[in-house]
Write a protein that holds these residues in place. Structure first.
Motif, mmCIF file in Angstrom:
data_model
loop_
_atom_site.group_PDB
_atom_site.id
_atom_site.type_symbol
_atom_site.label_atom_id
_atom_site.label_comp_id
_atom_site.label_asym_id
_atom_site.label_seq_id
_atom_site.Cartn_x
_atom_site.Cartn_y
_atom_site.Cartn_z
ATOM 1 N N ASP A 201 -4.737 3.782 3.910
ATOM 2 C CA ASP A 201 -6.141 3.474 3.643
ATOM 3 C C ASP A 201 -6.377 3.061 2.186
ATOM 4 O O ASP A 201 -7.511 3.045 1.713
ATOM 5 C CB ASP A 201 -7.020 4.685 4.006
ATOM 6 N N ALA B 285 -9.594 -1.579 -7.655
ATOM 7 C CA ALA B 285 -10.512 -2.663 -7.294
ATOM 8 C C ALA B 285 -9.956 -4.000 -7.758
ATOM 9 O O ALA B 285 -10.178 -5.033 -7.124
ATOM 10 C CB ALA B 285 -11.869 -2.417 -7.930
ATOM 11 N N LYS C 217 -6.754 0.683 -1.113
ATOM 12 C CA LYS C 217 -7.243 -0.684 -1.361
ATOM 13 C C LYS C 217 -6.101 -1.516 -1.940
ATOM 14 O O LYS C 217 -5.329 -1.006 -2.751
ATOM 15 C CB LYS C 217 -8.355 -0.648 -2.405
ATOM 16 N N ASN D 29 -7.508 3.483 -5.163
ATOM 17 C CA ASN D 29 -8.828 2.869 -5.367
ATOM 18 C C ASN D 29 -8.803 1.757 -6.405
ATOM 19 O O ASN D 29 -9.709 1.644 -7.225
ATOM 20 C CB ASN D 29 -9.814 3.944 -5.836
ATOM 21 N N GLY E 252 -14.229 1.693 -8.394
ATOM 22 C CA GLY E 252 -12.776 1.747 -8.389
ATOM 23 C C GLY E 252 -12.168 1.496 -9.759
ATOM 24 O O GLY E 252 -12.881 1.417 -10.755
ATOM 25 N N LYS F 222 0.849 -1.193 0.000
ATOM 26 C CA LYS F 222 0.000 0.000 0.000
ATOM 27 C C LYS F 222 0.878 1.234 0.000
ATOM 28 O O LYS F 222 1.849 1.298 0.748
ATOM 29 C CB LYS F 222 -0.847 0.045 1.274
ATOM 30 N N GLY G 139 -6.862 -4.453 -3.544
ATOM 31 C CA GLY G 139 -7.476 -4.854 -4.820
ATOM 32 C C GLY G 139 -7.394 -6.342 -5.082
ATOM 33 O O GLY G 139 -6.530 -7.038 -4.564
ATOM 34 N N ASP G 140 -8.333 -6.811 -5.902
ATOM 35 C CA ASP G 140 -8.382 -8.228 -6.272
ATOM 36 C C ASP G 140 -7.263 -8.550 -7.251
ATOM 37 O O ASP G 140 -6.811 -7.685 -7.982
ATOM 38 C CB ASP G 140 -9.717 -8.513 -6.977
#
Lengths: 435, 299
Positions: free
Chosen positions: A142, A413, A144, A411, A312, A138, A146-147
């Protein structure tokens, strides 16, 4: 009689001369005497052969690197599939290559890819590298994760030798590749034709845009876009959009085949310019795009927006790998080039196309305050922005689509990914095309 | 004449005898070498790769028929084959009709040799640009806002742009016809030009109708040209993966397209196995054609 013999002899000898020349020519080709490289004037300089994408392998990048480092760069710009094929089948044909993070399971996993890990110790600016590539995965606490295949998952090599597998993020002192450019991708749409702000990926499947939706023809990218849209519409809740199971793939293709039958998709593109043309010639109203493609369409005066969607973004990373045969002076030069990649100039060059480099503080030094505020911080520009392709891009007061670096890269996703069931996916993809 | 020269002579005659005996082999050797390097070796490499082990990401040397079994157990392979066959048949019929008419016109309707050659060369004009340009040029023509659609809307035939013009099998076939008709014209022109005009005169004198001349003289004597043209067309259509991808918007399948998708994703054994199957089918087809018409005898 002897006259005739002589004639025959001379004939034979002429033939042998011909043969001799042919053999010599063949030998010359064989030994590489005709190699096609202008080695003469580059005698003193180290020559690095770099194979990369059109993202980075552009003239200003090459010129500046040659100027700053005193080396010669022979660059070849290819598509990512071409880069991957070079690495897997002709590992001796390059010194540095630039694959995408979503190819690393195929590339680093393959013993045929004769590459060498990159020693973190030798990367001068490693401390300034964003957190996304380190153990936390990261950049902001805060953010994401993500997948799917987050690049940090395929970034570390266990040990000094290429292990054909990965260590966990931050779990080693050796990298598989050195990230150069990353970005958050999303849908681009013609605001003039849509008439309102698009806020969700589900809009891609809106029957209103039937026959006006274009996507990328790469299964390891396109499936993420489709999964985002299908999930946003509420059809399927995926366990992991970046690593679908066989059942999820099957279910997805049922929906896709149905959409194809209805003529929902206009076309799938494989080159950057195709996506630009689809937008400018009115084939597409909404399509999956790359950031500079949007920029290029905007410079033509068309009102295209790179959507900031609530679900996202789809993230990606590309980076440099080092060929296994590099050593001595050439290896040193290659490391110098890697360090230069993070030193600021490339970051600014790519930044002006909407991309990001892993060392934003260095990028800052090579951009004007206004440029940095516009491209990285997502603030309104004071003086207006000129497109790297020429021509005005943003008027004073304009804001870049998607806002700040943090709003976009924080962000993510889903990442461009190679599923565990990737082979199955490609098979299904092929069937989808034929359907 | 001294003994020495005699000896020398007998030696040279020995050499020349060897040359004579094997001259055919020597003469054939350049072609054999070229074919070996550019045809046999690559096919051998493809064959080798087709039995390598593929674990979903990585190719490893080994021996397995998984890639072949995979192909035949997939419904989509059959679909791809069917697409390839269908596109070929449509392209073939149209290029054959066009090629025949063009060649007939060139050979029998034009009288001056110069004019014939001039018009024949005109058919080559599209080849002055690269294949990619020729193919891509259909996009602005057939597109939703393209020339054809604008024209149709302007004259009021349709209200909305016709979508199937572009990014469809239709577009693919149009570009194939554009690019490949010459490959039908050239062999047909060549064969028709050899038909002795006296034969046609004679037939006319005997009271044969134009149709009878066509049916019993020109078509039978053009067969080798048709066959050669067919071989060209099948080879070009079955192996194209660029036009089909771009002009169908990657929404149409063919065996060659499936090979390219596998190859570009790094699935080498799968791509290789499909290539071998494609090659085998092409060889079968060409072999079958050769049995129907003996080209050598007819030429």
């Amino acid at each position: 009689m002897s006259e005739i013999t002589k004639k025959v002899n001379s004939k034979v000898s002429r033939r042998s001369v011909l043969k001799g020349t042919a053999a010599a020519a063949g030998a010359a080709v064989g030994t590489g005497a005709i190699s096609g490289f202008p080695t003469l004037w580059a005698q003193e300089k180290v020559v690095l052969r770099s194979v990369g994408s059109g993202v980075s392998h552009i003239e200003p990048w090459q010129k500046q690197a040659e100027k700053d480092l005193g080396i010669k760069i022979e660059m070849t710009a290819l598509g990512f599939d071409g880069i991957q094929n070079k690495i897997l089948t002709q590992p001796k044909s390059f010194d540095i290559a630039e694959p995408a993070g979503n190819q690393m399971r195929r590339i680093w996993g393959s013993p045929a890819a004769k590459l060498q890990p990159i020693e973190i110790k030798r990367l001068k600016h490693w401390d300034e590298c964003i957190g996304m590539y380190k153990s936390s995965m990261k950049t902001w606490s805060d953010a994401k994760i993500g997948d799917g295949q987050h690049p940090a998952k395929v970034l570390y090599n266990p040990g000094k030798k290429k292990a054909n597998k990965f260590a966990k993020a931050g779990g080693s002192d050796y990298l598989t590749f050195m990230p150069t450019v990353h970005n958050a991708d999303t849908l681009g749409y013609r605001r003039d034709l849509v008439g309102y702000e698009i806020e969700t990926w589900a809009e891609m499947l809106n029957p209103k845009w039937k026959g006006k939706v274009c996507l990328q023809a790469f299964p390891d990218i396109c499936m993420m876009d489709l999964a985002m849209a299908i999930e946003a519409r509420g059809d399927i809740k995926y366990g992991n959009k970046g690593n679908m199971t066989k059942e999820e793939i099957d279910k997805t293709f049922v929906i896709l085949n149905d959409l194809k039958k209805q003529g929902h998709f206009r076309a799938f593109w494989t080159t950057f310019m195709e996506s630009v043309n689809f937008m400018t010639n009115g084939e597409a109203v909404i399509q999956s795009m790359w950031s500079p493609a949007v920029t290029l369409v905007q410079t033509q005066g068309i009102d295209v927006v790179y959507a900031d969607l609530k679900e996202g973004y789809r993230g990606w990373t590309i980076g440099n790998v080092l060929a296994g045969h590099l050593k001595g002076k050439k290896l040193d030069a290659a490391y110098e080039l890697l360090n230069w990649q993070w030193a600021g100039f490339p970051g600014a060059l790519f930044g002006r196309q909407g991309y990001y480099a892993p060392t934003p503080e260095r990028t800052k030094k090579f951009m004007s305050a206004d440029e940095y505020a516009y491209w990285i911080d997502g603030k309104p520009t004071k003086d207006g922005i000129t497109s790297p392709f020429g021509g005005p891009l943003a008027k004073p007061g304009d804001v870049r689509d998607g806002g700040s670096y943090k709003n976009r890269m924080g962000n993510i996703a889903v990442w461009n990914s190679e599923y565990d069931e990737f082979a199955y996916l490609v098979k299904k993809w092929s069937a989808f095309q034929a359907a | 004449m001294s003994i020495q020269t005699q000896n020398q002579e007998s030696e040279t005659s020995k050499i020349s005898e060897i040359f004579k005996k094997y001259s055919a082999y020597f003469q054939a050797s350049p072609l054999v070498i070229v074919l070996f390097i550019f045809a046999v070796v690559p096919v051998a490499i493809i064959l080798m790769y087709s039995v390598f082990i593929f674990d979903g990401f990585v190719t490893r040397p080994g021996f397995t028929f998984t890639s072949y079994i995979d192909f035949f157990s997939e419904w989509s392979s059959l679909l791809n084959l069917w697409h390839t066959a269908r596109i070929f048949i449509i392209t073939w019929v149209i290029t054959l009709v066009l090629g025949f008419i063009i060649s007939y016109f060139l050979v029998f309707d034009l009288i001056s040799f110069r004019v014939k050659v001039f018009f024949f060369l005109l058919t080559v004009v599209p080849f002055w640009t690269s294949g990619v340009v020729r193919m891509t040029s259909w996009i602005p023509f057939l597109g939703s806002k393209g020339i054809l659609n604008s024209f149709l809307i302007n004259i009021g035939i349709v209200d909305e742009p016709v979508q199937f013009f572009l990014f469809s099998e239709f577009a693919v076939i149009v570009s194939y016809i554009h690019m490949f008709t010459l490959f039908m014209v050239a062999p047909l022109f060549n064969v028709m030009a050899r038909i002795n005009p006296n034969l046609i005169e004679a037939a006319k004198d005997q009271g044969a109708s134009g149709f009878q001349i066509l049916r019993f003289i020109i078509i039978p004597m053009s067969k080798p040209g048709i066959i050669i043209g067919t071989i060209f067309i099948v080879a070009l259509v079955a192996t194209d993966f660029t036009a089909i991808r771009i002009l169908s918007g990657a929404q149409s399948g063919s065996l060659a397209n499936s090979v390219s998708v596998a190859f570009f994703n790094g699935f080498y054994p799968i791509a290789a196995a499909q290539s071998v199957i494609l090659l085998a089918l092409l060889l079968l087809f060409v072999g079958g054609l050769m049995r129907v018409v003996d080209i050598r005898k007819q030429m």
